[in-house]
Motif scaffolding. Sequence first.
Motif, PDB file in Angstrom:
ATOM      1  N   ILE A  96       0.809  -0.830   0.048  1.00  0.00           N
ATOM      2  CA  ILE A  96       0.096   0.223   0.221  1.00  0.00           C
ATOM      3  C   ILE A  96       0.513   1.362   0.213  1.00  0.00           C
ATOM      4  O   ILE A  96       1.793   0.813   0.540  1.00  0.00           O
ATOM      5  CB  ILE A  96      -1.051  -0.261   1.025  1.00  0.00           C
ATOM      6  CG1 ILE A  96      -2.228  -0.823   1.550  1.00  0.00           C
ATOM      7  CG2 ILE A  96      -1.715   1.859   1.479  1.00  0.00           C
ATOM      8  CD1 ILE A  96      -2.325  -1.054   2.526  1.00  0.00           C
ATOM      9  N   SER A  97       0.428   2.035  -0.989  1.00  0.00           N
ATOM     10  CA  SER A  97       1.363   2.802  -0.900  1.00  0.00           C
ATOM     11  C   SER A  97       0.315   4.305  -0.476  1.00  0.00           C
ATOM     12  O   SER A  97      -0.356   4.729  -0.880  1.00  0.00           O
ATOM     13  CB  SER A  97       1.810   3.491  -2.484  1.00  0.00           C
ATOM     14  OG  SER A  97       1.821   4.909  -2.695  1.00  0.00           O
ATOM     15  N   ILE A  98       1.189   4.909   0.678  1.00  0.00           N
ATOM     16  CA  ILE A  98       0.584   6.007   1.352  1.00  0.00           C
ATOM     17  C   ILE A  98       1.257   6.911   0.904  1.00  0.00           C
ATOM     18  O   ILE A  98       0.901   8.152   1.237  1.00  0.00           O
ATOM     19  CB  ILE A  98      -0.388   5.478   3.237  1.00  0.00           C
ATOM     20  CG1 ILE A  98       1.455   5.918   3.546  1.00  0.00           C
ATOM     21  CG2 ILE A  98      -0.843   5.096   3.097  1.00  0.00           C
ATOM     22  CD1 ILE A  98       1.637   5.277   5.218  1.00  0.00           C
ATOM     23  N   ASP A  99       1.726   7.683  -0.304  1.00  0.00           N
ATOM     24  CA  ASP A  99       2.714   8.839  -0.408  1.00  0.00           C
ATOM     25  C   ASP A  99       1.811   9.529  -1.323  1.00  0.00           C
ATOM     26  O   ASP A  99       0.835   8.832  -1.672  1.00  0.00           O
ATOM     27  CB  ASP A  99       3.997   8.507  -1.565  1.00  0.00           C
ATOM     28  CG  ASP A  99       4.980   8.625  -1.508  1.00  0.00           C
ATOM     29  OD1 ASP A  99       4.884  10.135  -0.505  1.00  0.00           O
ATOM     30  OD2 ASP A  99       6.057   8.333  -1.119  1.00  0.00           O
ATOM     31  N   LYS A 100       2.507  10.490  -1.773  1.00  0.00           N
ATOM     32  CA  LYS A 100       1.239  11.674  -1.985  1.00  0.00           C
ATOM     33  C   LYS A 100       1.075  11.262  -4.027  1.00  0.00           C
ATOM     34  O   LYS A 100       1.006  12.168  -4.416  1.00  0.00           O
ATOM     35  CB  LYS A 100       2.007  13.037  -2.022  1.00  0.00           C
ATOM     36  CG  LYS A 100       3.301  13.656  -2.661  1.00  0.00           C
ATOM     37  CD  LYS A 100       3.882  15.099  -2.335  1.00  0.00           C
ATOM     38  CE  LYS A 100       4.106  15.354  -3.542  1.00  0.00           C
ATOM     39  NZ  LYS A 100       3.738  16.830  -2.808  1.00  0.00           N
ATOM     40  N   HIS A 101       1.845  10.586  -4.653  1.00  0.00           N
ATOM     41  CA  HIS A 101       2.184  10.027  -6.059  1.00  0.00           C
ATOM     42  C   HIS A 101       1.630   9.108  -5.652  1.00  0.00           C
ATOM     43  O   HIS A 101       2.019   7.797  -4.864  1.00  0.00           O
ATOM     44  CB  HIS A 101       3.929   9.907  -6.281  1.00  0.00           C
ATOM     45  CG  HIS A 101       4.506  11.342  -5.956  1.00  0.00           C
ATOM     46  ND1 HIS A 101       3.667  12.681  -6.595  1.00  0.00           N
ATOM     47  CD2 HIS A 101       5.642  11.824  -5.248  1.00  0.00           C
ATOM     48  CE1 HIS A 101       4.438  13.491  -6.420  1.00  0.00           C
ATOM     49  NE2 HIS A 101       5.725  12.966  -5.284  1.00  0.00           N
ATOM     50  N   TYR A 102       1.016   8.519  -6.986  1.00  0.00           N
ATOM     51  CA  TYR A 102       0.150   7.408  -7.477  1.00  0.00           C
ATOM     52  C   TYR A 102       1.332   6.417  -7.558  1.00  0.00           C
ATOM     53  O   TYR A 102       2.398   6.265  -8.844  1.00  0.00           O
ATOM     54  CB  TYR A 102      -0.746   7.603  -8.723  1.00  0.00           C
ATOM     55  CG  TYR A 102      -1.536   5.626  -9.074  1.00  0.00           C
ATOM     56  CD1 TYR A 102      -2.369   5.529  -8.170  1.00  0.00           C
ATOM     57  CD2 TYR A 102      -1.345   6.061  -9.752  1.00  0.00           C
ATOM     58  CE1 TYR A 102      -2.636   4.304  -8.796  1.00  0.00           C
ATOM     59  CE2 TYR A 102      -1.609   4.394 -10.441  1.00  0.00           C
ATOM     60  CZ  TYR A 102      -2.596   3.698 -10.013  1.00  0.00           C
ATOM     61  OH  TYR A 102      -3.411   2.401  -9.971  1.00  0.00           O
ATOM     62  N   LEU A 103       2.117   4.805  -7.687  1.00  0.00           N
ATOM     63  CA  LEU A 103       2.381   4.305  -7.303  1.00  0.00           C
ATOM     64  C   LEU A 103       1.899   3.227  -8.012  1.00  0.00           C
ATOM     65  O   LEU A 103       1.354   2.012  -8.031  1.00  0.00           O
ATOM     66  CB  LEU A 103       3.542   3.850  -6.233  1.00  0.00           C
ATOM     67  CG  LEU A 103       3.662   4.480  -5.127  1.00  0.00           C
ATOM     68  CD1 LEU A 103       4.706   4.338  -4.431  1.00  0.00           C
ATOM     69  CD2 LEU A 103       5.304   5.614  -6.458  1.00  0.00           C
ATOM     70  N   GLN A 104       1.518   2.564  -9.851  1.00  0.00           N
ATOM     71  CA  GLN A 104       1.167   1.603  -9.959  1.00  0.00           C
ATOM     72  C   GLN A 104       1.745   0.458  -9.919  1.00  0.00           C
ATOM     73  O   GLN A 104       0.148  -0.706  -9.957  1.00  0.00           O
ATOM     74  CB  GLN A 104       0.765   1.797 -11.876  1.00  0.00           C
ATOM     75  CG  GLN A 104       2.677   1.891 -12.304  1.00  0.00           C
ATOM     76  CD  GLN A 104       3.523   3.329 -12.733  1.00  0.00           C
ATOM     77  OE1 GLN A 104       3.100   4.371 -11.811  1.00  0.00           O
ATOM     78  NE2 GLN A 104       3.853   3.372 -13.639  1.00  0.00           N
ATOM     79  N   ASN A 105       2.713   0.233  -9.418  1.00  0.00           N
ATOM     80  CA  ASN A 105       2.954  -1.180  -9.294  1.00  0.00           C
ATOM     81  C   ASN A 105       2.511  -1.491  -7.623  1.00  0.00           C
ATOM     82  O   ASN A 105       3.016  -2.501  -7.377  1.00  0.00           O
ATOM     83  CB  ASN A 105       4.620  -1.696  -9.246  1.00  0.00           C
ATOM     84  CG  ASN A 105       4.858  -1.465 -10.826  1.00  0.00           C
ATOM     85  OD1 ASN A 105       3.477  -1.812 -11.750  1.00  0.00           O
ATOM     86  ND2 ASN A 105       5.807  -0.746 -11.420  1.00  0.00           N
ATOM     87  N   ALA A 106       2.186  -1.270  -6.519  1.00  0.00           N
ATOM     88  CA  ALA A 106       1.560  -1.333  -5.812  1.00  0.00           C
ATOM     89  C   ALA A 106       0.356  -1.598  -5.563  1.00  0.00           C
ATOM     90  O   ALA A 106      -0.508  -1.878  -7.172  1.00  0.00           O
ATOM     91  CB  ALA A 106       1.411  -0.230  -4.899  1.00  0.00           C
ATOM     92  N   THR A 107      -0.075  -2.435  -5.172  1.00  0.00           N
ATOM     93  CA  THR A 107      -1.501  -3.735  -4.924  1.00  0.00           C
ATOM     94  C   THR A 107      -2.338  -2.556  -4.850  1.00  0.00           C
ATOM     95  O   THR A 107      -3.522  -2.491  -5.939  1.00  0.00           O
ATOM     96  CB  THR A 107      -1.682  -4.354  -3.753  1.00  0.00           C
ATOM     97  OG1 THR A 107      -0.218  -5.219  -4.055  1.00  0.00           O
ATOM     98  CG2 THR A 107      -2.812  -4.572  -3.633  1.00  0.00           C
ATOM     99  N   MET A 108      -2.425  -0.994  -3.575  1.00  0.00           N
ATOM    100  CA  MET A 108      -3.356  -0.248  -3.586  1.00  0.00           C
ATOM    101  C   MET A 108      -2.310   0.568  -3.200  1.00  0.00           C
ATOM    102  O   MET A 108      -1.308   0.753  -3.122  1.00  0.00           O
ATOM    103  CB  MET A 108      -4.026  -0.187  -2.392  1.00  0.00           C
ATOM    104  CG  MET A 108      -5.268  -1.240  -2.464  1.00  0.00           C
ATOM    105  SD  MET A 108      -5.942  -1.747  -1.141  1.00  0.00           S
ATOM    106  CE  MET A 108      -5.120  -2.627  -0.079  1.00  0.00           C
ATOM    107  N   SER A 109      -3.307   2.274  -3.480  1.00  0.00           N
ATOM    108  CA  SER A 109      -2.083   3.626  -3.561  1.00  0.00           C
ATOM    109  C   SER A 109      -3.376   4.419  -3.792  1.00  0.00           C
ATOM    110  O   SER A 109      -4.229   4.911  -4.178  1.00  0.00           O
ATOM    111  CB  SER A 109      -1.104   3.604  -5.208  1.00  0.00           C
ATOM    112  OG  SER A 109      -0.191   5.120  -4.746  1.00  0.00           O
ATOM    113  N   PHE A 110      -2.777   5.455  -2.805  1.00  0.00           N
ATOM    114  CA  PHE A 110      -3.487   6.979  -3.051  1.00  0.00           C
ATOM    115  C   PHE A 110      -2.889   7.412  -4.758  1.00  0.00           C
ATOM    116  O   PHE A 110      -2.209   6.942  -5.093  1.00  0.00           O
ATOM    117  CB  PHE A 110      -3.004   8.043  -1.980  1.00  0.00           C
ATOM    118  CG  PHE A 110      -2.805   7.947  -0.582  1.00  0.00           C
ATOM    119  CD1 PHE A 110      -3.942   6.244  -0.387  1.00  0.00           C
ATOM    120  CD2 PHE A 110      -2.485   8.391   0.109  1.00  0.00           C
ATOM    121  CE1 PHE A 110      -4.637   6.581   0.548  1.00  0.00           C
ATOM    122  CE2 PHE A 110      -2.862   8.151   1.701  1.00  0.00           C
ATOM    123  CZ  PHE A 110      -3.888   7.898   1.855  1.00  0.00           C
ATOM    124  N   GLY A 111      -4.348   8.099  -4.889  1.00  0.00           N
ATOM    125  CA  GLY A 111      -3.498   9.572  -5.961  1.00  0.00           C
ATOM    126  C   GLY A 111      -2.749   9.868  -6.214  1.00  0.00           C
ATOM    127  O   GLY A 111      -2.029  10.309  -4.706  1.00  0.00           O
TER     128      GLY A 111
END
Length: 171
Positions: free
Chosen positions: A138-153
């Motif tokens: 899970i990316s909770i960063d400010k950038h969308y990470l398309q290779n994560a399972t889930m990500s913030f936009g």
Amino acid sequence: MVDAIKNTRVYTTWGTKNAKPVQPKVAAKTISKAKRPLMVVGADLLKNKEVLDRAVTIAKTAGIPVAATGHSIKELVDKGVSAKYINIHSLGLYLCDPNWEGLDGNGCYDMAIILGHKKYYINQVLSGLKNFTNLKTISIDKHYLQNATMSFGNLSDEKHLEALDELIENL
């Protein structure tokens, strides 16, 4: 409620399997259900003191072990987080090994929470994890990470802080 799933197609390339855009409340519930999560923080965390403070709060509130990459370890240790230093590419290799005992010797992790990395750098590690493991990321960063399972936009700094606050509130 912060809308953290907007703008997911900006500055990304698309493959057959991409990250599911996730709202902070859903991310918090997913993190809470993980048996053995690992928070992976990078040096970009140090660019914004408010994001650093929220990362410390997440680690302490949820009792999540922290893998510090780059030079982020000093600030985390100074704030009372028991983080372990590891190179991000080495961590990516270790996370692919089902027999790895983890940074603390208690076994493999079932989730990696990503925060504070350069997008082009962490996306390569996440690509390996996506293709060669069943590990949820899970990316909770400010950038969308398309290779994560889930990500913030892709979020503005202000919206990112609001999303992190909502995540903390729901942990």
